[in-house]
Write an enzyme that holds these catalytic residues in place. Structure first.
Site, PDB file in Angstrom:
ATOM      1  N   ASP A 166      -4.528  42.667  82.114  1.00  0.00           N
ATOM      2  CA  ASP A 166      -4.618  42.028  80.964  1.00  0.00           C
ATOM      3  C   ASP A 166      -3.473  40.576  80.601  1.00  0.00           C
ATOM      4  O   ASP A 166      -3.911  40.044  80.363  1.00  0.00           O
ATOM      5  CB  ASP A 166      -4.718  42.193  79.515  1.00  0.00           C
ATOM      6  N   ASP A 198      -3.270  36.233  81.523  1.00  0.00           N
ATOM      7  CA  ASP A 198      -3.220  35.001  80.589  1.00  0.00           C
ATOM      8  C   ASP A 198      -1.815  34.087  81.069  1.00  0.00           C
ATOM      9  O   ASP A 198      -1.950  33.377  80.656  1.00  0.00           O
ATOM     10  CB  ASP A 198      -2.712  35.800  78.777  1.00  0.00           C
TER      11      ASP A 198
END
Ligand code: NAD
Length: 365
Positions: free
Chosen positions: A251, A255
């Site tokens: 995650d 990003d």
């Protein structure tokens, strides 16, 4: 080939960008002799408006009945849309989480590719942007810290919160297999990212990746710690090919990768399960600020359609044709507003539908 695809246009710019991806897939069908059949379903805010819930059982069934799902994005202006007055489990995002779970999508793929024409948007040092990079993040999506048991309790008069990071052998093994298979289709280099100097779950992760690697002797496997990988991604992203990691690390790292690749409007993604079924969507959100203006960048969704061809249908030449068409359009100076250079020198600004037309026009066998 006859292919059944369920589409979820969703909210905001979703319908505009999915329309262009469908246009491009139809052109691919024409050029390569395939027939794509699309069935459109509602999810997210539009489903709340129509049925009172963000995801209906009928939508789930229609997704299951297809070979793949192509999605736009869901949700409204956070804090302003009426959908956010609802309790969390009834909001648009709850529909997407439930859909991923119902479809068993445990493997999330997020490529970060820096197009030479867009290197000015890369926030890294000029010399790094000049070299370019093309990294594929493989993130485990349904296990680990985000799905483990959790509780908050009072112990000795003090509030204590507990989250559990749990991984089972089978969960690691199936994502490892996917990661090796993807590495086989790319540069045959796989970096498995963990925190094995601290966490038991990471030591199990590392052990199983080593075991699975025996079945893929052509792939070079490296282990790396997550903190060092976060650093290396900004120092020299070109050293990576496929990066595989657990849910929370993925995650955060994906990003970071999205940021170094420049524009949100260019980043596709895929969520897969063990067989060839998958859900494909752009990495960005529903961009309510520009919805309905015909200025959104459809390229992330069009590139998601290319991933659909590659990973769900094994149509490699067709996927290459879309990716080559996107590269050609950029090389010829065609841009939507979000990827325009400040001076616009020698570039042509296109609307969403015009960019879709351009990519369709550039599809070649
Ligand atoms: P966003 O990604 O929608 O927008 C961030 C910025 O990027 C905005 O300025 C937007 O105009 C721009 N942008 C995004 N995609 C673009 C495109 N294709 N072309 C041109 N510009 C683009 O993020 P946000 O504003 O934080 O979220 C808006 C809504 O989207 C929220 O409801 C959020 O929950 C939802 N969301 C949905 C998904 C999904 O459906 N998977 C993912 C992320 C966010």
């Amino acid at each position: 080939m006859n292919v059944k695809i369920t589409t979820i246009p969703g909210d905001g710019i979703g319908p505009e960008i999915v329309r262009e991806a469908v246009k491009v897939l139809n052109k691919v069908g024409e050029v390569f002799g395939h027939e794509f059949t699309f069935e459109e379903v509602l999810m997210g805010g539009c489903s709340i408006d129509a049925y009172g819930v963000p995801l209906t059982d009928e939508t789930i069934e229609k997704c299951k009945a297809a070979q793949a799902v192509l999605m736009g994005s869901i949700g409204g202006k956070v804090g302003q849309s009426k959908w956010y007055e609802l309790p969390p489990e009834k909001r648009p995002e709850a529909g997407l989480l439930k859909l991923r779970k119902s479809l068993g999508l445990f493997c999330n793929l997020r490529p970060a590719h820096l197009y030479p024409e867009l290197k000015k948007a890369c926030p890294l040092r000029e010399s790094i942007a000049e070299q370019g990079f093309d990294v594929m993040m493989v993130r485990e999506l349904t296990g680990g810290l985000y799905f483990g048991a959790r509780k908050t309790e009072i112990v000795d008069g003090e509030e204590v919160a507990i989250d559990t990071l749990e991984y089972h052998d089978y969960e690691i093994r199936r994502i490892a297999k996917k990661a090796f298979e993807i590495a086989m289709k790319r540069g045959r280099k796989l970096t498995s990212v963990d925190k094995a100097n601290v966490l038991d779950s990471s030591r199990l992760w590392r052990k199983i990746f080593a075991e699975v690697s025996a079945d893929y002797p052509e792939v070079q496997l490296e282990n790396a710690l997550v903190d060092s990988t976060a650093m290396q991604l900004v120092r020299n992203p070109g050293q990576f090919d496929v990066v595989a990691t657990e849910n929370m690390f993925g995650d955060i790292l994906s990003d970071e990768m999205a940021e170094i690749a420049g524009s949100l409007g260019m980043l596709p993604s895929a969520s897969l399960r063990e067989d060839s079924f998958g859900l494909y969507e752009p990495s960005g959100g529903s961009a309510p600020d520009i919805a309905g203006m015909n200025i959104a960048n459809p390229l992330a969704t069009i590139l998601s359609a290319a991933m659909l061809l590659r990973y769900s249908l094994n149509l490699t030449d067709e996927a290459d044709a879309i990716e080559n068409a996107v590269s050609s359009a950029l090389a010829q100076g065609f841009r939507t507003g979000d990827i325009m250079d400040e001076d616009e020198n020698g570039l042509t600004r296109l609307h969403t539908d015009e960019m879709g037309d351009k990519i369709a026009e550039l599809i070649r066998k």
